[in-house]
Design a protein around this motif. Structure first.
Motif, mmCIF file in Angstrom:
data_model
loop_
_atom_site.group_PDB
_atom_site.id
_atom_site.type_symbol
_atom_site.label_atom_id
_atom_site.label_comp_id
_atom_site.label_asym_id
_atom_site.label_seq_id
_atom_site.Cartn_x
_atom_site.Cartn_y
_atom_site.Cartn_z
ATOM 1 N N ARG A 318 68.107 14.080 15.866
ATOM 2 C CA ARG A 318 67.923 13.984 14.538
ATOM 3 C C ARG A 318 67.625 12.650 14.333
ATOM 4 N NH1 ARG A 318 73.324 12.829 11.946
ATOM 5 N NH2 ARG A 318 72.643 10.811 12.967
ATOM 6 N N ASP A 319 67.944 11.551 14.894
ATOM 7 C CA ASP A 319 67.751 10.268 14.674
ATOM 8 C C ASP A 319 66.448 9.925 14.798
ATOM 9 O OD1 ASP A 319 70.436 9.833 13.892
ATOM 10 O OD2 ASP A 319 70.882 8.578 15.795
ATOM 11 N N TYR A 371 71.324 17.308 6.256
ATOM 12 C CA TYR A 371 70.127 16.654 6.179
ATOM 13 C C TYR A 371 70.109 15.008 5.686
ATOM 14 C CZ TYR A 371 65.242 17.267 5.516
ATOM 15 O OH TYR A 371 63.529 17.114 5.842
ATOM 16 N N PHE A 372 69.451 14.398 6.658
ATOM 17 C CA PHE A 372 69.737 13.023 6.555
ATOM 18 C C PHE A 372 68.592 12.064 6.553
ATOM 19 C CE2 PHE A 372 73.375 14.649 9.026
ATOM 20 C CZ PHE A 372 74.335 14.170 8.390
ATOM 21 N N ASN A 376 65.885 4.522 10.733
ATOM 22 C CA ASN A 376 64.521 4.081 10.722
ATOM 23 C C ASN A 376 63.708 4.595 9.532
ATOM 24 O OD1 ASN A 376 64.092 6.791 11.328
ATOM 25 N ND2 ASN A 376 64.348 6.022 13.559
ATOM 26 N N GLY A 377 64.370 5.306 8.502
ATOM 27 C CA GLY A 377 63.547 5.666 7.543
ATOM 28 C C GLY A 377 63.153 7.241 7.512
ATOM 29 N N SER A 378 63.157 7.817 8.688
ATOM 30 C CA SER A 378 62.751 9.068 9.081
ATOM 31 C C SER A 378 63.758 10.099 8.676
ATOM 32 C CB SER A 378 62.359 9.437 10.347
ATOM 33 O OG SER A 378 63.511 9.114 11.434
ATOM 34 N N GLU A 379 63.456 11.483 8.400
ATOM 35 C CA GLU A 379 64.345 12.356 7.788
ATOM 36 C C GLU A 379 64.532 13.450 9.102
ATOM 37 O OE1 GLU A 379 62.950 14.302 4.431
ATOM 38 O OE2 GLU A 379 62.870 12.514 3.120
ATOM 39 N N GLY A 380 65.749 13.899 9.330
ATOM 40 C CA GLY A 380 66.040 14.708 10.279
ATOM 41 C C GLY A 380 67.250 15.582 9.878
#
Length: 587
Positions: A318-319, A371-372, A376-380
């Motif tokens: 997810r990260d 949902y996060f 690093n600014g990405s969404e997962g």
């Protein structure tokens, strides 16, 4: 190095003295075989240890050696497509080394440290990297790019970095400097399984996890970042339902945890998954799957740890910005492991012998879904789907009730439906989803504006049919007025044409949302036109055309939705025209 002495052994529970310098949740090596354990209680200089391996042959007086760190898993390339036990030991590698079972004292081996990976280095000397930033990439499988990240808690300026090339997971790829301290960055990192990995923020849920299963996608939807429970008695199809979700859901990565299940069920997973093709790419499904197998004959302590191992691996991907779906089959077997360990610890039992903290442990596990926005600014996202196996199919037992309190969707499997060969055997009266309103905008943008209204209308028909069946069982169907008899007929069509789904048919195993919508529209048109005809005085015997109804039931195989819609209009136009003319009705 701290060392204690074993003074008591009771299955996976060991007590040792001379443990004053140890800490809670510290990983230890137990006995001469150096079995892996974890400190779960400390009382003065006596520690209670949970051992993740079989303790037969261990004697009182043998040493307990500390490691100075909690139970951790190694995270890096080599996870995808692999098969692990409950504490991330690779089963396929152990088997290749000649062991059908995990030998005691094998140690905490995990990822292959000798395999070389082709690494593309993205960072340059002088760059400033924060925690979570991606500094390299590895093509782990044909479908997954493994993004090598700066571990949480580390940041700094790059003072040296290697060029792109072939490296093992333990080789230093870059060195950061921050406030006079240096940090070496490798392809892998370690993380304690019981501690959630940090994120920037939790975001609102608003995207559907598309499963291709009509009863789920339409009536009881799962959201990316949501939680769901699939409870059901023996033989109701929990495992096959989870297999379908693992095969067909549009998650980027699947983490499947066989938690205390029978070995033959896990064998089916291990044999089937490598042969399956991903429906979106045509590539092997294992190229986006991680399997954790902790069967019922493996140590119960490792079973208790297996769901934490699985969720930690899910958080790691997810990260990177991936959407992960985690299947836990089943949390009841996990709860039984908790109960057994609690009994050996002589803890006060609560309802049905389960420990008093059962509910809070389940809540802590499901709370790691969501949902996060990552560091690093990405969404997962992580979606958790847990199977529950209540004894005798009794949904009032503690594990089902504790799970029901914390999940957003509840897909109740019904034994009577399963015995009637109605699969998936999801009871539309006992099931619910708390994500319907959250997904309203998504349905409107991606399927149709009236999708939720159509869903509510069809669900209303099913509920009305359930009420009418109580009357039918008492006095028969003939006493009902024609409009209510029509409800029974349309509900039968809805159940057979829509709610039943054939997992072994190429066109019916996975159904795209647009096709689901078209199928429902055909059934709605049949109901609306038939209802209109009955209101005009046409008897149900003429309204119910067996050939037309059967064609609609079979539309899931024929896929002729537009033709059927026209056929419905044509039939009822002709029928109502004859009614206006006062002619004799003909079927």
């Amino acid at each position: 190095m701290q060392e204690g002495k074993i003074i008591y052994i009771n299955g996976p529970v060991v007590r040792a003295s001379g443990m004053r310098g140890f800490t809670m949740r510290e990983m230890v090596m137990v006995g001469e075989k150096k079995l892996i354990g974890e400190v779960i209680a400390l009382n003065k200089d006596v520690a209670t240890i949970q051992v993740y391996e079989e303790t037969s042959g261990v004697r009182v007086g043998e040493p307990v050696i500390g490691t100075g760190k909690p139970l951790t898993v190694k995270l890096g390339p080599g996870i995808i497509g692999n098969i692990f036990d409950g504490i991330e030991r690779p089963l396929s590698r152990i088997y290749k080394e000649g062991s059908a079972f995990i030998p005691p004292g094998i140690g905490l081996i995990s990822l292959d440290e000798e395999k070389r990976w082709d690494v593309e280095i993205l960072a340059k000397e002088g760059d400033y990297l924060n925690e979570g930033d991606v500094f390299a990439e590895v093509a782990e499988t044909s479908m997954i790019v493994h993004k090598v990240m700066v571990p949480p808690g580390i940041k700094g300026r790059v003072i040296s970095v290697k060029s792109s090339g072939s490296y093992t997971i333990n080789e230093v790829l870059a060195v950061l400097e921050d406030e006079g301290k240096t940090f070496e960055l490798r392809m892998c990192q370690e993380w304690p399984v019981r501690e959630p990995r940090p994120v920037k923020k939790r975001m609102a849920i608003g995207k559907l996890l598309v499963t291709g299963q009509r009863v789920i996608d339409t009536f009881f939807p799962l959201a990316k970042g949501g939680t769901a429970a699939i409870p059901g008695g023996f033989g109701t199809g929990k495992t096959i339902t989870q297999h379908q979700l693992a095969k067909w859901s549009d998650a980027d990565i699947i983490v499947y945890i066989g938690c205390g299940e029978r070995g033959n069920e896990m064998t089916e997973v291990l044999e089937d998954f490598p042969k399956l093709e991903d429906p979106r790419t045509g590539k092997p499904l294992m190229d986006r799957t991680v399997l954790i197998a902790n069967t019922s004959n493996m140590p119960v302590a490792a079973r208790e740890a297996s769901i934490y191992t699985g969720i930690t691996i899910a958080e790691y991907f997810r990260d990177m910005g991936y959407n992960v779906a985690l299947m836990a089959d089943s949390t009841s077997r996990w709860a039984e492991a908790l109960r057994e360990i609690a009994g050996r610890l002589e803890e006060m039992p609560a309802e049905e012998g389960y420990p008093a903290y059962l509910g809070s442990r389940l809540a802590q596990f499901y709370e790691r879904a969501g949902y996060f926005e990552n560091l690093n600014g990405s969404e997962g996202s992580i979606t958790i789907i847990g199977a529950v196996s209540p004894a005798g199919g009794d949904f009032s037992e503690p594990v089902t009730q504790a799970t029901k309190r914390v999940v957003g969707a509840f897909l109740a499997l019904d034994r009577e439906l399963a015995h009637a060969r109605h699969f998936p055997a999801i009871n539309w009266l006992l099931s619910y989803s708390g994500y319907v309103k959250m997904l309203g905008d998504w349905y409107a943008q991606n399927v149709a504006d009236d999708f939720l209204n159509l869903r509510a209308k069809m669900l209303g028909l099913l509920r009305e049919e359930n009420k009418l069946m109580d009357i039918v069982k008492l006095v028969g169907e003939d006493v009902l007025p024609d409009d209510q008899r029509l409800v029974l007929e349309i509900a039968r069509v809805l159940k057979m044409a829509y709610l039943q789904q054939n997992a072994y048919h190429k066109d019916d195993s996975f159904v795209p949302l647009k096709r689901q919508y078209k199928m429902l529209k055909v059934i709605e048109k049949l109901y609306d036109r038939a209802s209109s005809s009955i209101k005009k005085g046409i008897p149900i015997a003429k309204v119910k055309n067996e050939a037309l109804f059967n064609d609609i039931i079979m539309m899931k195989y024929n896929l002729n939705f537009d033709d059927l819609s026209s056929k419905v209009d044509e039939y009822f136009d002709k029928l109502e025209s004859m009614y206006k003319e006062g002619a004799q009705y003909e079927s």
